[in-house]
Design a protein around this motif. Structure first.
Motif, short mmCIF file in Angstrom:
data_model
loop_
_atom_site.label_atom_id
_atom_site.label_comp_id
_atom_site.label_asym_id
_atom_site.label_seq_id
_atom_site.Cartn_x
_atom_site.Cartn_y
_atom_site.Cartn_z
N PRO A 1 0.78 -1.25 0.00
CA PRO A 1 0.00 0.00 0.00
C PRO A 1 0.81 1.29 0.00
O PRO A 1 0.48 2.20 -0.78
CB PRO A 1 -0.86 -0.14 1.26
CG PRO A 1 -1.07 -1.61 1.39
CD PRO A 1 0.23 -2.23 0.95
N PRO A 2 1.86 1.45 0.83
CA PRO A 2 2.59 2.72 0.81
C PRO A 2 3.18 3.06 -0.56
O PRO A 2 3.32 4.23 -0.90
CB PRO A 2 3.70 2.52 1.85
CG PRO A 2 3.17 1.48 2.77
CD PRO A 2 2.39 0.55 1.89
N GLU A 3 3.50 2.04 -1.32
CA GLU A 3 4.07 2.27 -2.65
C GLU A 3 3.03 2.76 -3.64
O GLU A 3 3.38 3.27 -4.72
CB GLU A 3 4.71 0.98 -3.17
CG GLU A 3 5.84 0.43 -2.29
CD GLU A 3 6.32 -0.93 -2.76
OE1 GLU A 3 6.71 -1.04 -3.94
OE2 GLU A 3 6.27 -1.88 -1.96
N LEU A 4 1.76 2.63 -3.29
CA LEU A 4 0.68 3.07 -4.18
C LEU A 4 0.17 4.46 -3.83
O LEU A 4 -0.64 5.02 -4.57
CB LEU A 4 -0.48 2.08 -4.12
CG LEU A 4 -0.19 0.67 -4.66
CD1 LEU A 4 -1.38 -0.25 -4.41
CD2 LEU A 4 0.13 0.72 -6.15
N ASP A 5 0.65 5.02 -2.71
CA ASP A 5 0.15 6.33 -2.29
C ASP A 5 0.45 7.41 -3.31
O ASP A 5 -0.29 8.40 -3.40
CB ASP A 5 0.75 6.71 -0.93
CG ASP A 5 0.18 5.89 0.22
OD1 ASP A 5 -0.93 5.34 0.04
OD2 ASP A 5 0.82 5.82 1.28
#
Length: 375
Positions: free
Chosen positions: A249-253
């Motif tokens: 998820p953090p990589e998709l922010d």
């Protein structure tokens, strides 16, 4: 059948709860699942079986408005899900006496309906909502904590880091469907309990549902989607299918455009369709128009004890329900011995039976005050 339900301590002190507690009593389940999920409107003779991620926020709000419940504005202001889940508001069938419940589920005078969604898209919606876009929302913790702990094999997890969609799917495929969180439990499990449904609609048929409710009630009504999951949705044809299935998820922010297709890797779609095959068939039938659907009745009894109906006996099942709590610090005395008190708590609504396990073991790491591992 036992659908997952989180344990929640009453009196949490949250502002919305304090406000609701001034007008409503805390609810106690007096009906078995899934009947306790049903919403009822006696004024308009409506019964609705809500299914998470299937426009349920909008339709629950509509049911509350149509029912003209006392303090309905408070329910809508503070969240139709959390207020009706925690308090006896009159919105749910469980808020009424057992005789009323039995009458409603079998009465031909009530218009009974539900909404379902294409199963794979529903799972993608649940993942992007709970694990990606709204993962910092405090209320999501009770939905995401168990999957992340199970996937990471650790009780201390980083919910911001979360899990990838592929990891989430693997978690689903290894789980008992009846014990999954309502947001990803099979949809057909939410329907038993009434003699028949007049209509089962799909998410693409909300206009038909709206027209039917206007016809049944004689009122001008609007049925829309209150919650949207992919706020950065892009045209599907722009990207390869499944490009984000292994991305945390953090990589998709920082990704500007995300589409449901970005999580539709062919292998995962095929396995999900097989796992949710009853939902796939139900959705196919509903897409063609599904009326007079008979899912089967549920025996309505007073004060059921759902937790006593399912017993966990295997090590993986038990491990997922166990929380360890320690009291004090471990220290050695002059003789070189010491003790540490540990309490094992079952945090889920299932009974645990250790008798079938040949042995259990507890794995630990002892650290000094600097955090260095000693043993």
């Amino acid at each position: 059948m036992l659908l997952w339900q989180p344990n929640r301590a009453l009196g949490s002190g949250e502002p919305w709860e304090a406000a609701a507690a001034q007008h409503f009593e805390y609810s106690t389940d007096t009906l078995p699942r899934p009947v306790n999920y049903f919403f009822v409107c006696e004024q308009e003779k409506l019964l609705y079986a809500p299914i998470a991620k299937c426009a349920c926020t909008s339709v629950k709000r509509l049911m509350v408005e149509l029912s003209q419940l006392p303090h309905s504005e408070l329910i809508l202001e503070h969240g139709v899900h959390q207020v009706t889940d925690l308090f006896c508001t009159g919105a749910k069938l469980r808020d009424h006496d057992i005789d009323t419940a039995r009458r409603v589920v079998s009465s031909a005078d009530y218009y009974k309906f539900a909404i379902i969604r294409e199963p794979v898209r529903r799972i993608i919606s649940a993942y992007t909502d709970k694990f990606l876009l709204n993962r910092h929302t405090p209320g999501n913790r009770e939905h995401t904590l168990d999957p992340v702990r199970t996937i990471r094999c650790d009780s201390r997890v980083d919910l911001n880091q979360g899990v990838t969609f592929r990891e989430f799917v693997e978690y689903l495929l290894a789980s008992d469907p009846a014990r999954l969180d309502p947001h990803w439990a099979p949809q057909h499990l939410f329907l038993p309990g009434v003699d028949r449904y007049n209509d089962i609609f799909t998410m693409e048929q909300l206009d038909r549902l709206q027209a039917k409710l206007c016809e049944v009630t004689g009122r001008a009504l609007t049925v829309g989607k209150h919650n949207t999951t992919l706020t950065r949705e892009a045209p599907a044809e722009e990207h390869a299918a499944g490009r984000f299935v292994d991305t945390l998820p953090p990589e998709l922010d920082t990704v500007a455009k995300i589409n449901a297709r970005d999580f539709m890797a062919a292998d995962l779609v095929e396995r999900l369709q097989d796992y949710y095959r009853q939902d796939v068939e139900l959705y196919r039938n509903a897409s063609e128009g599904l009326s007079n659907y008979q899912p089967g009745l549920v025996k309505l009894e007073k004060n059921p004890s759902d937790g006593d109906n399912i017993v966990l006996t295997t090590a993986p099942e038990i491990a997922r329900c166990m929380n360890l709590y320690t009291k004090g610090y471990f220290a050695l005395n002059a003789a070189g011995s010491g003790t540490l008190s540990i309490m094992i708590a079952n945090t889920m609504p299932y009974r645990v039976d250790f008798s079938e396990l040949p042995s259990c073991h507890f794995t630990y790491t002892a650290r000094n005050t600097a955090g260095d591992a000693l043993h």
